[in-house]
Every structure is written in structure tokens, then in C-alpha cells.
Design a protein around this motif. Structure first.
Motif, short mmCIF file in Angstrom:
data_model
loop_
_atom_site.label_atom_id
_atom_site.label_comp_id
_atom_site.label_asym_id
_atom_site.label_seq_id
_atom_site.Cartn_x
_atom_site.Cartn_y
_atom_site.Cartn_z
N CYS A 137 0.87 -1.19 0.00
CA CYS A 137 0.00 0.00 0.00
C CYS A 137 0.90 1.23 0.00
O CYS A 137 2.02 1.21 0.52
CB CYS A 137 -0.88 0.00 1.24
N VAL A 138 0.40 2.30 -0.64
CA VAL A 138 1.19 3.54 -0.70
C VAL A 138 1.32 4.12 0.70
O VAL A 138 0.36 4.12 1.49
CB VAL A 138 0.53 4.55 -1.67
N PRO A 149 15.21 4.27 5.19
CA PRO A 149 13.85 3.84 4.84
C PRO A 149 12.98 3.80 6.10
O PRO A 149 13.36 3.18 7.10
CB PRO A 149 14.06 2.44 4.26
N PRO A 150 11.83 4.48 6.08
CA PRO A 150 10.94 4.47 7.24
C PRO A 150 10.23 3.13 7.36
O PRO A 150 10.39 2.24 6.52
CB PRO A 150 9.94 5.58 6.91
N ARG A 151 9.45 2.98 8.41
CA ARG A 151 8.68 1.77 8.66
C ARG A 151 7.21 2.05 8.34
O ARG A 151 6.71 3.16 8.53
CB ARG A 151 8.80 1.35 10.13
N CYS A 152 6.53 1.03 7.81
CA CYS A 152 5.10 1.15 7.50
C CYS A 152 4.33 1.40 8.80
O CYS A 152 4.50 0.65 9.77
CB CYS A 152 4.62 -0.14 6.84
N PRO A 153 3.45 2.41 8.83
CA PRO A 153 2.69 2.68 10.06
C PRO A 153 1.69 1.57 10.39
O PRO A 153 1.27 1.43 11.53
CB PRO A 153 1.97 4.00 9.76
N ASN A 154 1.32 0.77 9.33
CA ASN A 154 0.36 -0.30 9.59
C ASN A 154 1.02 -1.56 10.15
O ASN A 154 0.55 -2.15 11.09
CB ASN A 154 -0.37 -0.70 8.27
N CYS A 155 2.11 -1.98 9.48
CA CYS A 155 2.64 -3.30 9.86
C CYS A 155 4.08 -3.25 10.35
O CYS A 155 4.65 -4.26 10.77
CB CYS A 155 2.55 -4.27 8.67
N GLY A 156 4.72 -2.08 10.21
CA GLY A 156 6.08 -1.97 10.73
C GLY A 156 7.17 -2.45 9.80
O GLY A 156 8.36 -2.33 10.09
N ARG A 160 9.46 1.17 0.83
CA ARG A 160 10.36 1.14 -0.32
C ARG A 160 9.80 2.04 -1.42
O ARG A 160 8.63 2.43 -1.38
CB ARG A 160 10.49 -0.28 -0.86
N PRO A 161 10.59 2.34 -2.46
CA PRO A 161 10.03 3.14 -3.57
C PRO A 161 8.95 2.36 -4.31
O PRO A 161 9.06 1.13 -4.45
CB PRO A 161 11.24 3.36 -4.49
N ASP A 162 7.94 3.07 -4.79
CA ASP A 162 6.83 2.41 -5.50
C ASP A 162 7.20 2.25 -6.98
O ASP A 162 6.55 2.83 -7.87
CB ASP A 162 5.55 3.24 -5.35
N VAL A 163 8.24 1.49 -7.22
CA VAL A 163 8.70 1.23 -8.60
C VAL A 163 8.76 -0.27 -8.82
O VAL A 163 8.77 -1.05 -7.85
CB VAL A 163 10.09 1.86 -8.88
N VAL A 164 8.83 -0.69 -10.10
CA VAL A 164 8.96 -2.11 -10.43
C VAL A 164 10.45 -2.41 -10.54
O VAL A 164 11.11 -1.88 -11.45
CB VAL A 164 8.26 -2.44 -11.76
N TRP A 165 10.97 -3.23 -9.69
CA TRP A 165 12.38 -3.58 -9.75
C TRP A 165 12.63 -4.72 -10.73
O TRP A 165 11.69 -5.43 -11.12
CB TRP A 165 12.86 -3.98 -8.34
#
Ligand code: BV8
Length: 254
Positions: A137-138, A149-156, A160-165
Motif C-alpha cells: 500500500c502507498v 527507509p521508514p517503517r510502514c505505520p500499519n505493519c512496521g 520502499r520506492p513504488d517502482v517495479v524492480w
């Protein structure tokens, strides 16, 4: 002026004005004149010891999230500091003038949208967006405070960047929309891509296989060049505005 030959200009105007569905596929060369390093020459200065393909992978992020995050922060800084160039604005004009245009970009810089293009298919995502590495999720990130890199507020989990690696699948929605457009179009213009990265590069072949006319804009030859019906050799920031000018001219009714 690249489009000098009146026969070439006449043929191009005819092809674009008669097209019922035009696909424009762009690569990082389209942003080069804005000052965004192309993917293959993005490794200057601090990043000269890394290959882009070695940083833009889930394995690199798992191995060293800090280095990968810093690389994207460096690129975000460049993108935030530049402006769209005349080539981006010419594409906006083409979207307004032609009967139907599908714009597919491999670029992750958002410059098409900043120039005014709507409905852009971001085939490889957008580095100005971040997402949870687990839930996808964004996640809104206050970049002024994010050296790591920060931590997701939902799951911790790590953000990451919202790109296709490399090694990651193109998101279903973007892939299906691009495949459908490539199969349906009667004209595909490929701008500023070395046509090395798959499956993006195969979109041109998909269009050709269904009888579409192929136009390539690039200062250099690529694997697509031998297959192109029109090869316009030069920078897109100059050629695209010339193309729009030709369409505005007496012969370009559209
Ligand atoms: C996948 C986001 C499978 C990240 C990017 C065959 C089929 C399928 C896959 C593969 C395959 N063969 C190999 C693969 C694997 C791989 C791949 O293609 N590798 C390459 C290196 C051989 N592909 C993948 O991994 C893809 N995923 O296939 O998944 C799968 C399926 C199911 C389940 C799981 C997995 C994902 C690929 C996406 C990678 N991500 N970007 C980030 O940016 O950090 S790609 C990256 O390269 C950029 O998005 C960039 O746009 C893109 C393509 O490069 P170009 O845009 O062409 O840039 P480049 O520098 O190469 O060239 C610039 C051009 O501009 C030059 O031609 C130059 O002459 C020209 N130019 C310069 N100045 C100008 C100009 N042109 C006009 N005007 C100018 N002024």
C-alpha cells in the motif's frame, strides 16, 4: 530542424492524422533534456561504483535497504529539482490533437503528469511514491526527515520506492492496459528508449505484429530501429515540437 524533408513531413502528418489509436511509449531519453540522467548513464559521481540493475532489485533492498533508499533519495532530489522539457509538452499537445492516444511510460519521474498529461500508464511505477514492502500500500513519507527507509505505520515493515524492480512483475492493471493498447493501436511512437528492458520493449513488436506503423525518436540506433517505418534521429525535446508544428501546419488538419 530535423523534419526538413517535405515528403517525410507529409508522410508523418498523414500517418498521425489518419491514426484512430496512437500509442506513445517513452523511456528515460524523454527526460534527458530535463536533466534527469538516463537509466544507463544514471551512475555518475557518488553512484559510479554501482550498476543501476544492481540497485533496482528486491535482493539489493533486502541486502542493504539503506544504500538502495539513499540511491532513490538522490534520484528523487534530481527529479524534484527539474522541469518537464518541450518534448513532454509536445506529447500533451499530441494527446489533445490526435483522435485517441495511449501514453505508456517506462519512466518513474512523473514528468509527463507534471507537463499536463493525464491517464499515463506508469509501466515501471513512480519513484516519487513510496509503499510498504510487505503490504504494497502507498505510504506517505515526509522526505525532509527520511535519511533511512521508514517503517510502514500499519505493519512496521520497511517502506520502499513504488517502482517495479528487475525481477518483479509489472503490476496487472498497467500490464493489461499496455498490452491491450499495443494490440489495438494502428500507430506506435517509441521515444527515448534503448529498448533493452522487457517486457516494455516487446510492446513495439506487439504493435508491429498487428500491422501498426512504428515511429522511433532517438539520437541513437536501437534494436527497434530496423523495424521502424519512420526513424527520426535526434533529441525528443526538439523533434516532438517539430512534429506538433508539422501537424499544426496547412497539411495537418488535426
Ligand atoms: C519482469 C524502475 C518477470 C526501477 C525499471 C524477457 C521478458 C521478461 C523479462 C525479461 C526478459 N529478459 C530479461 C528480463 C528481465 C528484466 C530485463 O528486462 N532486464 C534487462 C536489463 C535485460 N525485466 C524485468 O525484470 C521486468 N520484470 O520481467 O518480471 C516476472 C513475471 C512474473 C512474476 C515475477 C517476475 C521488470 C523490468 C522493470 C525494471 N525497472 N525501472 C528504477 O527506475 O529504479 S527499468 C529502467 O530501465 C527504467 O524504468 C528505464 O526507463 C528503463 C528502460 O531504460 P530506458 O528508458 O530505455 O533508458 P536507457 O538509459 O536504457 O536508454 C535511454 C535511451 O534514450 C537511449 O536509447 C538514448 O539514446 C536515448 N536518449 C538519450 N537522450 C535522448 C534520448 N532519446 C531522445 N531524446 C533525448 N534527448
Amino acid at each position: 530542424m530535423t523534419l526538413r524533408d517535405p515528403d517525410l513531413v507529409g508522410a508523418l502528418v498523414a500517418v498521425f492524422t489518419q491514426s484512430a489509436h496512437t500509442v506513445i511509449l517513452t523511456g528515460s531519453g524523454t527526460s534527458a533534456e530535463s536533466g534527469v540522467p538516463t537509466f544507463r548513464d544514471a551512475q555518475n559521481g557518488l553512484w559510479s561504483r554501482y550498476r543501476a540493475e544492481d540497485l533496482a532489485t528486491p535482493e539489493a533492498f533486502a541486502r542493504d535497504p539503506q544504500v538502495v533508499w539513499e540511491w532513490y533519495e538522490w534520484r528523487r532530489g534530481i527529479v524534484a529539482s527539474v522541469q518537464p522539457n518541450p518534448g513532454h509538452y509536445a506529447i500533451v499537445e499530441l494527446q489533445r490533437r490526435l483522435r485517441r492516444v495511449t501514453l505508456i511510460t517506462q519512466n518513474v519521474d512523473g514528468l509527463h503528469q507534471r507537463a499536463g498529461s493525464a491517464d499515463v500508464i506508469e509501466f515501471h511505477g513512480n519513484l516519487m511514491r513510496s509503499k510498504c514492502s510487505a503490504e504494497h500500500c502507498v505510504v506517505e513519507v515526509d522526505r525532509s526527515e527520511q535519511a533511512s527507509p521508514p517503517r510502514c505505520p500499519n505493519c512496521g515493515e520497511l517502506v520502499r520506492p513504488d517502482v517495479v524492480w528487475f525481477g518483479e512483475a509489472i503490476p496487472d492493471v498497467e500490464l493489461e492496459a499496455a498490452l491491450a493498447a499495443a494490440a489495438d493501436c494502428d500507430l506506435m511512437m517509441v521515444v527515448g528508449t534503448s529498448a533493452q528492458v522487457q517486457p516494455a520493449a516487446s510492446l513495439a513488436e506487439r504493435a508491429r505484429a498487428r500491422g501498426a506503423v512504428l515511429v522511433e525518436i532517438n539520437p541513437e540506433a536501437t534494436p527497434l530501429t530496423p523495424r521502424a517505418d519512420f526513424v527520426l534521429s535526434g533529441p525528443s525535446g526538439r523533434i516532438l515540437p517539430e512534429l506538433v508544428e508539422a501537424l499544426r501546419g496547412p497539411g495537418g488538419a488535426c
